[in-house]
Design a protein around this motif. Structure first.
Motif, PDB file in Angstrom:
ATOM      1  N   GLY A  53       0.783  -1.236   0.000  1.00  0.00           N
ATOM      2  CA  GLY A  53       0.000   0.000   0.000  1.00  0.00           C
ATOM      3  C   GLY A  53       0.808   1.275   0.000  1.00  0.00           C
ATOM      4  N   TYR A  54       2.123   1.195  -0.240  1.00  0.00           N
ATOM      5  CA  TYR A  54       2.983   2.377  -0.231  1.00  0.00           C
ATOM      6  C   TYR A  54       3.190   2.941  -1.626  1.00  0.00           C
ATOM      7  CZ  TYR A  54       4.205   1.119   4.549  1.00  0.00           C
ATOM      8  OH  TYR A  54       4.150   0.828   5.887  1.00  0.00           O
ATOM      9  N   SER A  55       3.388   4.243  -1.685  1.00  0.00           N
ATOM     10  CA  SER A  55       3.767   4.918  -2.916  1.00  0.00           C
ATOM     11  C   SER A  55       5.292   4.873  -2.997  1.00  0.00           C
ATOM     12  CB  SER A  55       3.279   6.371  -2.844  1.00  0.00           C
ATOM     13  OG  SER A  55       3.787   7.116  -3.908  1.00  0.00           O
ATOM     14  N   ALA A  56       5.832   4.575  -4.186  1.00  0.00           N
ATOM     15  CA  ALA A  56       7.287   4.452  -4.294  1.00  0.00           C
ATOM     16  C   ALA A  56       7.798   4.938  -5.638  1.00  0.00           C
ATOM     17  CB  ALA A  56       7.698   3.001  -4.074  1.00  0.00           C
ATOM     18  N   ALA A  57       9.049   5.376  -5.620  1.00  0.00           N
ATOM     19  CA  ALA A  57       9.771   5.768  -6.830  1.00  0.00           C
ATOM     20  C   ALA A  57      11.095   5.022  -6.808  1.00  0.00           C
ATOM     21  CB  ALA A  57      10.012   7.275  -6.834  1.00  0.00           C
ATOM     22  N   ILE A  58      11.725   4.914  -7.980  1.00  0.00           N
ATOM     23  CA  ILE A  58      12.983   4.180  -8.053  1.00  0.00           C
ATOM     24  C   ILE A  58      14.099   5.046  -8.622  1.00  0.00           C
ATOM     25  CG2 ILE A  58      12.566   3.187 -10.330  1.00  0.00           C
ATOM     26  CD1 ILE A  58      13.822   0.542  -9.005  1.00  0.00           C
ATOM     27  N   ALA A  59      15.300   4.806  -8.129  1.00  0.00           N
ATOM     28  CA  ALA A  59      16.532   5.385  -8.668  1.00  0.00           C
ATOM     29  C   ALA A  59      17.471   4.213  -8.912  1.00  0.00           C
ATOM     30  CB  ALA A  59      17.132   6.368  -7.666  1.00  0.00           C
ATOM     31  N   HIS A  60      18.314   4.312  -9.948  1.00  0.00           N
ATOM     32  CA  HIS A  60      19.116   3.164 -10.365  1.00  0.00           C
ATOM     33  C   HIS A  60      20.558   3.179  -9.881  1.00  0.00           C
ATOM     34  CE1 HIS A  60      15.642   3.268 -13.099  1.00  0.00           C
ATOM     35  NE2 HIS A  60      15.666   1.984 -12.829  1.00  0.00           N
ATOM     36  N   ASN A  61      20.930   4.193  -9.111  1.00  0.00           N
ATOM     37  CA  ASN A  61      22.241   4.240  -8.472  1.00  0.00           C
ATOM     38  C   ASN A  61      22.200   5.326  -7.400  1.00  0.00           C
ATOM     39  OD1 ASN A  61      23.201   6.872  -9.638  1.00  0.00           O
ATOM     40  ND2 ASN A  61      23.028   5.728 -11.546  1.00  0.00           N
ATOM     41  N   GLY A  62      23.240   5.404  -6.611  1.00  0.00           N
ATOM     42  CA  GLY A  62      23.254   6.356  -5.507  1.00  0.00           C
ATOM     43  C   GLY A  62      23.189   7.804  -5.940  1.00  0.00           C
ATOM     44  N   GLN A  63      23.835   8.130  -7.055  1.00  0.00           N
ATOM     45  CA  GLN A  63      23.805   9.507  -7.548  1.00  0.00           C
ATOM     46  C   GLN A  63      22.383   9.908  -7.924  1.00  0.00           C
ATOM     47  OE1 GLN A  63      25.995  10.230 -11.203  1.00  0.00           O
ATOM     48  NE2 GLN A  63      26.523  12.283 -10.494  1.00  0.00           N
ATOM     49  N   GLU A  64      21.704   9.041  -8.665  1.00  0.00           N
ATOM     50  CA  GLU A  64      20.307   9.312  -9.032  1.00  0.00           C
ATOM     51  C   GLU A  64      19.419   9.331  -7.792  1.00  0.00           C
ATOM     52  OE1 GLU A  64      16.742   7.238 -11.634  1.00  0.00           O
ATOM     53  OE2 GLU A  64      18.804   6.728 -12.162  1.00  0.00           O
ATOM     54  N   GLY A  65      19.697   8.442  -6.847  1.00  0.00           N
ATOM     55  CA  GLY A  65      18.931   8.414  -5.601  1.00  0.00           C
ATOM     56  C   GLY A  65      19.066   9.700  -4.819  1.00  0.00           C
ATOM     57  N   ASP A  80      20.125  -0.268  -1.960  1.00  0.00           N
ATOM     58  CA  ASP A  80      21.149  -1.276  -2.141  1.00  0.00           C
ATOM     59  C   ASP A  80      22.467  -0.623  -1.705  1.00  0.00           C
ATOM     60  OD1 ASP A  80      22.544  -3.537  -2.942  1.00  0.00           O
ATOM     61  OD2 ASP A  80      22.351  -3.148  -5.078  1.00  0.00           O
ATOM     62  N   CYS A  81      23.431  -1.415  -1.350  1.00  0.00           N
ATOM     63  CA  CYS A  81      24.715  -0.866  -0.914  1.00  0.00           C
ATOM     64  C   CYS A  81      25.740  -0.836  -2.039  1.00  0.00           C
ATOM     65  CB  CYS A  81      25.258  -1.672   0.258  1.00  0.00           C
ATOM     66  SG  CYS A  81      24.228  -1.534   1.724  1.00  0.00           S
ATOM     67  N   HIS A  82      25.713  -1.825  -2.912  1.00  0.00           N
ATOM     68  CA  HIS A  82      26.734  -1.968  -3.951  1.00  0.00           C
ATOM     69  C   HIS A  82      26.128  -1.670  -5.312  1.00  0.00           C
ATOM     70  CE1 HIS A  82      29.185  -3.772  -0.832  1.00  0.00           C
ATOM     71  NE2 HIS A  82      28.134  -4.499  -0.511  1.00  0.00           N
ATOM     72  N   MET A  83      26.435  -0.453  -5.831  1.00  0.00           N
ATOM     73  CA  MET A  83      25.899  -0.011  -7.115  1.00  0.00           C
ATOM     74  C   MET A  83      26.980   0.738  -7.873  1.00  0.00           C
ATOM     75  SD  MET A  83      22.202   1.506  -5.894  1.00  0.00           S
ATOM     76  CE  MET A  83      22.886   2.390  -4.490  1.00  0.00           C
ATOM     77  N   PRO A  84      26.821   0.824  -9.203  1.00  0.00           N
ATOM     78  CA  PRO A  84      27.780   1.608  -9.986  1.00  0.00           C
ATOM     79  C   PRO A  84      27.546   3.106  -9.804  1.00  0.00           C
ATOM     80  CG  PRO A  84      26.038   0.772 -11.392  1.00  0.00           C
ATOM     81  CD  PRO A  84      25.817   0.181 -10.025  1.00  0.00           C
ATOM     82  N   ILE A  85      28.441   3.891 -10.274  1.00  0.00           N
ATOM     83  CA  ILE A  85      28.428   5.361 -10.253  1.00  0.00           C
ATOM     84  C   ILE A  85      28.572   5.888  -8.825  1.00  0.00           C
ATOM     85  CG2 ILE A  85      27.223   7.480 -10.883  1.00  0.00           C
ATOM     86  CD1 ILE A  85      25.912   5.860 -13.183  1.00  0.00           C
ATOM     87  N   MET A  86      27.621   5.601  -7.963  1.00  0.00           N
ATOM     88  CA  MET A  86      27.718   5.945  -6.537  1.00  0.00           C
ATOM     89  C   MET A  86      27.018   4.846  -5.763  1.00  0.00           C
ATOM     90  SD  MET A  86      26.161   9.198  -4.373  1.00  0.00           S
ATOM     91  CE  MET A  86      27.111  10.471  -5.204  1.00  0.00           C
ATOM     92  N   ASP A  87      27.718   4.256  -4.808  1.00  0.00           N
ATOM     93  CA  ASP A  87      27.101   3.179  -4.035  1.00  0.00           C
ATOM     94  C   ASP A  87      26.226   3.737  -2.920  1.00  0.00           C
ATOM     95  OD1 ASP A  87      28.774   3.796  -1.830  1.00  0.00           O
ATOM     96  OD2 ASP A  87      30.209   2.230  -2.337  1.00  0.00           O
ATOM     97  N   GLY A  88      25.514   2.854  -2.266  1.00  0.00           N
ATOM     98  CA  GLY A  88      24.599   3.261  -1.207  1.00  0.00           C
ATOM     99  C   GLY A  88      25.306   3.871  -0.007  1.00  0.00           C
ATOM    100  N   THR A 113      20.562  -5.356   0.916  1.00  0.00           N
ATOM    101  CA  THR A 113      21.742  -5.840   0.213  1.00  0.00           C
ATOM    102  C   THR A 113      21.846  -7.358   0.203  1.00  0.00           C
ATOM    103  OG1 THR A 113      24.158  -5.639   0.081  1.00  0.00           O
ATOM    104  CG2 THR A 113      23.181  -5.590   2.276  1.00  0.00           C
ATOM    105  N   ALA A 114      22.469  -7.857  -0.836  1.00  0.00           N
ATOM    106  CA  ALA A 114      22.689  -9.299  -0.956  1.00  0.00           C
ATOM    107  C   ALA A 114      23.947  -9.723  -0.205  1.00  0.00           C
ATOM    108  CB  ALA A 114      22.813  -9.689  -2.425  1.00  0.00           C
ATOM    109  N   SER A 115      24.713  -8.776   0.249  1.00  0.00           N
ATOM    110  CA  SER A 115      25.954  -9.090   0.946  1.00  0.00           C
ATOM    111  C   SER A 115      25.665  -9.726   2.297  1.00  0.00           C
ATOM    112  CB  SER A 115      26.784  -7.819   1.152  1.00  0.00           C
ATOM    113  OG  SER A 115      27.970  -8.127   1.833  1.00  0.00           O
ATOM    114  N   ALA A 116      26.186 -10.921   2.467  1.00  0.00           N
ATOM    115  CA  ALA A 116      25.964 -11.649   3.725  1.00  0.00           C
ATOM    116  C   ALA A 116      27.244 -11.697   4.551  1.00  0.00           C
ATOM    117  CB  ALA A 116      25.469 -13.056   3.422  1.00  0.00           C
ATOM    118  N   LEU A 117      28.169 -10.813   4.257  1.00  0.00           N
ATOM    119  CA  LEU A 117      29.435 -10.805   4.983  1.00  0.00           C
ATOM    120  C   LEU A 117      29.224 -10.404   6.437  1.00  0.00           C
ATOM    121  CD1 LEU A 117      31.666  -8.999   2.328  1.00  0.00           C
ATOM    122  CD2 LEU A 117      31.596 -11.450   2.844  1.00  0.00           C
ATOM    123  N   ALA A 118      30.008 -11.011   7.301  1.00  0.00           N
ATOM    124  CA  ALA A 118      29.950 -10.652   8.722  1.00  0.00           C
ATOM    125  C   ALA A 118      30.279  -9.167   8.857  1.00  0.00           C
ATOM    126  CB  ALA A 118      30.938 -11.502   9.508  1.00  0.00           C
ATOM    127  N   GLY A 119      29.517  -8.480   9.662  1.00  0.00           N
ATOM    128  CA  GLY A 119      29.764  -7.067   9.906  1.00  0.00           C
ATOM    129  C   GLY A 119      29.084  -6.129   8.925  1.00  0.00           C
TER     130      GLY A 119
END
Length: 152
Positions: A53-65, A80-88, A113-119
């Motif tokens: 039920g939420y309204s949402a918009a999308i950006a495709h990288n951190g700079q656009e976000g 997301d944390c890992h993106m091209p141009i500018m990460d999260g 994020t898909a990263s499952a690394l410790a920390g």
């Protein structure tokens, strides 16, 4: 009793119907920015938010976000944390600095994020994110995490 739809079809009272209606209205008034470079993940996230039920918009990288955040009013950011141009990570650091410089209210930010690394969750919180969800994102968890910021 009338029939309502909320995850499953069941009978509910008028009071329960009103409660569900109030929740939907509250959620519809909220705007969420999804920052995700993977097209399929972005579409899935937008669909999940629509179902909730939420309204949402999308950006495709951190700079656009960052640009969309600056040009609009978003009640919450899912990034997301890992993106091209500018990460999260960089986007959040700049966003937090701009909030401080302009005296703006803090925008809740949830790392997705898909990263499952410790920390990884600690890193997200340390740079200014408010919460963390690992991919693939389950609907119930997404709803619960967002609800903590919107009191719904």
């Amino acid at each position: 009793k009338r029939f309502c739809r909320c995850k499953v079809l069941f009978k509910c009272t008028e009071a329960e119907q009103k409660k569900f209606s109030d929740i939907r209205m509250h959620r519809a008034a909220k705007s969420i920015l999804v920052v995700e470079d993977n097209e399929i993940n972005g579409v899935v996230m937008l669909k999940q938010l629509e179902v909730l039920g939420y309204s949402a918009a999308i950006a495709h990288n951190g700079q656009e976000g960052l640009q969309k955040w600056q040009n609009g009013w978003f009640d919450l950011v899912l990034t997301d944390c890992h993106m091209p141009i500018m990460d999260g990570y960089e986007m959040v650091q700049i966003l937090r600095r701009k909030e401080a410089e302009k005296g703006l209210e803090r925008t809740p930010i949830i790392a997705v994020t898909a990263s499952a690394l410790a920390g990884e969750s600690d890193k997200c919180l340390a740079i200014g994110m408010d919460d963390y969800i690992s991919k693939p994102v389950e609907m119930d968890l997404l709803e619960a995490k967002i609800s903590t910021f919107f009191n719904v």
